[in-house]
Design a protein around this motif. Structure first.
Motif, PDB file in Angstrom:
ATOM      1  N   VAL A  27       0.847  -1.026  -0.039  1.00  0.00           N
ATOM      2  CA  VAL A  27       0.002   0.027  -0.128  1.00  0.00           C
ATOM      3  C   VAL A  27       0.965   1.076  -0.015  1.00  0.00           C
ATOM      4  O   VAL A  27       1.832   1.331   0.887  1.00  0.00           O
ATOM      5  N   ARG A  28       0.635   2.308  -0.737  1.00  0.00           N
ATOM      6  CA  ARG A  28       1.358   3.303  -0.968  1.00  0.00           C
ATOM      7  C   ARG A  28       0.725   4.544  -0.832  1.00  0.00           C
ATOM      8  O   ARG A  28      -0.417   4.836  -1.358  1.00  0.00           O
ATOM      9  N   ALA A  29       0.962   5.581  -0.324  1.00  0.00           N
ATOM     10  CA  ALA A  29       0.414   6.804  -0.011  1.00  0.00           C
ATOM     11  C   ALA A  29       1.550   7.832   0.189  1.00  0.00           C
ATOM     12  O   ALA A  29       2.743   7.686   0.678  1.00  0.00           O
ATOM     13  N   ASP A  30       0.980   9.113   0.166  1.00  0.00           N
ATOM     14  CA  ASP A  30       1.894  10.382   0.459  1.00  0.00           C
ATOM     15  C   ASP A  30       1.411  11.124   1.695  1.00  0.00           C
ATOM     16  O   ASP A  30       0.340  11.180   1.918  1.00  0.00           O
ATOM     17  N   ALA A  31       2.290  11.835   2.476  1.00  0.00           N
ATOM     18  CA  ALA A  31       1.806  12.417   3.519  1.00  0.00           C
ATOM     19  C   ALA A  31       2.958  13.413   4.097  1.00  0.00           C
ATOM     20  O   ALA A  31       3.967  13.229   3.334  1.00  0.00           O
ATOM     21  N   HIS A  32       2.459  14.341   4.497  1.00  0.00           N
ATOM     22  CA  HIS A  32       3.509  15.419   5.149  1.00  0.00           C
ATOM     23  C   HIS A  32       3.745  14.976   6.643  1.00  0.00           C
ATOM     24  O   HIS A  32       2.966  14.486   7.332  1.00  0.00           O
TER      25      HIS A  32
END
Length: 370
Positions: A27-32
């Motif tokens: 599972v891949r996602a972007d975050a700050h």
């Protein structure tokens, strides 16, 4: 594959990071993350949990992840892992193992725009992965995927041609008004009472001063955001986030870019507040720096009243009038001292009299001091 290449660049020996990044089903996602909102790629696979930034990456086995919670729109992943560190001792470098307990606060993003509404669904995905119960057909992943799809649908419902024009007009008008008001406020605060028989020089702030412009439009961005949220509620937030991602339909590239940038400005309230504060702090030098001229000499108060730079009239080497056309557009007075310091009324606000009166009194005071 790009993430796997990144893992190789990091160097290395982190086989766990490479195993997670190379898993095609991860599972891949972007975050700050962090106080400066650094962008990281979040990866979760059966092998563990990983965060990959531009120049660094770290991975944790699920046995090292203690909890996955949601707090104020952040996904908080708490880890406890044993790490080896190299410590310099008197006998040379020594490898020591320490237990590192950390809390990774992640604000989920879509197209580099934060979306706190995804925190709860993504946290359930990570928690299922941690417990070994995750599948792409499971409830947590379906809810997370549906939440992402609903974002665009919600924006489409709220997208309005009039809204960006209204927001832009408000931002510009409030910014221009704040420029005038801020310049007046700073000049009033910087004003000093003029003692009898003395003159005062203070730096006058113009509405077109770069600091005034920056502070005014940063403040206007916060004010515009507040008004839109009070007037439109959640619609304003949904529109701003979608427009900042470039989802809005606009006729023309320039209009599309302008709308997207406007939305990003309205969303950056924390940055606008910091910029406003820093710009206002730069006015302190103008407010606190005042030049008093009397029969004793010239006293330049710097920052604090009890810290000053004094010049006596016996050290004055030259007192001249600056006529119109001599590098200035109005009459002025310039006083030069033996140590190279110079006082000029050009570009300054003079209190206690006119330039002509200052010129006459300065020459009389200089003559009397000799």
């Amino acid at each position: 594959m790009a993430i796997a290449g990144t893992a190789f660049r990091f160097g290395a020996a982190d086989e766990q990071l490479l195993a997670i990044a190379s898993d095609g089903a991860a599972v891949r996602a972007d975050a700050h993350t962090g106080p400066f909102r650094a962008l990281v790629h979040v990866l979760a696979a059966p092998a563990g949990f990983a965060l990959v930034g531009e120049r660094s990456g770290e991975a944790f086995a699920w046995s090292e992840v203690r909890s996955v919670t949601v707090s104020r729109g952040y996904v908080v992943v708490r880890t406890e892992a044993v790490r080896a560190t190299v410590v310099q001792t008197k006998h040379g470098p020594e490898v020591r193992r320490t237990v590192q307990q950390r809390a990774h606060a992640l604000r989920m993003t879509i197209d580099d725009v934060e979306e706190p509404d995804l925190s709860s669904t993504f946290a359930r995905v990570l928690d299922d992965m941690r417990r070994g119960a995750f599948t792409y057909h499971g409830t947590s992943w379906i809810e997370h995927a549906n939440a992402i799809e609903r974002l665009r649908d919600q924006f489409t419902d709220q997208d309005d041609v009039i809204l960006p024009f209204a927001a832009a007009a408000m931002w510009v008008m409030v910014g221009l008004l704040t420029m005038l008001v801020l310049a007046v406020i700073v000049n009033v605060v910087a004003a000093r009472s003029v003692p009898a028989g003395a003159f005062v020089l203070a730096q006058r702030i113009s509405p077109l001063d770069p600091r005034t412009i920056v502070a005014s439009f940063a403040f206007s961005a916060m004010a515009t955001t507040l008004v839109l949220r009070l007037a439109l509620g959640r619609q304003a937030v949904v529109w701003a986030r979608g427009a900042a991602r470039g989802w809005h339909a606009s006729h023309g590239r320039v209009r599309w870019l302008a709308t997207r940038q406007l939305a990003r400005i309205l969303l950056g309230t924390a940055s606008a507040a910091a910029i406003t504060l820093l710009a206002l702090l730069t006015f302190w030098l103008n407010v606190a720096n005042t030049v008093f001229i009397d029969q004793q000499g010239v006293r330049n108060e710097v920052l604090l009243p009890f810290i000053s730079i004094d010049e006596r009239w016996r050290d004055a080497r030259e007192i001249t009038r600056l006529e119109a056309g001599e590098a200035v557009d109005r009459l002025g007075v310039r006083i030069r001292f033996a140590d190279g310091r110079e006082v000029s009324t050009v570009g300054q606000q003079l209190g206690g009299g006119t330039e002509g009166q200052l010129f006459e009194h300065a020459n009389a005071w200089r003559t009397a001091a000799r």
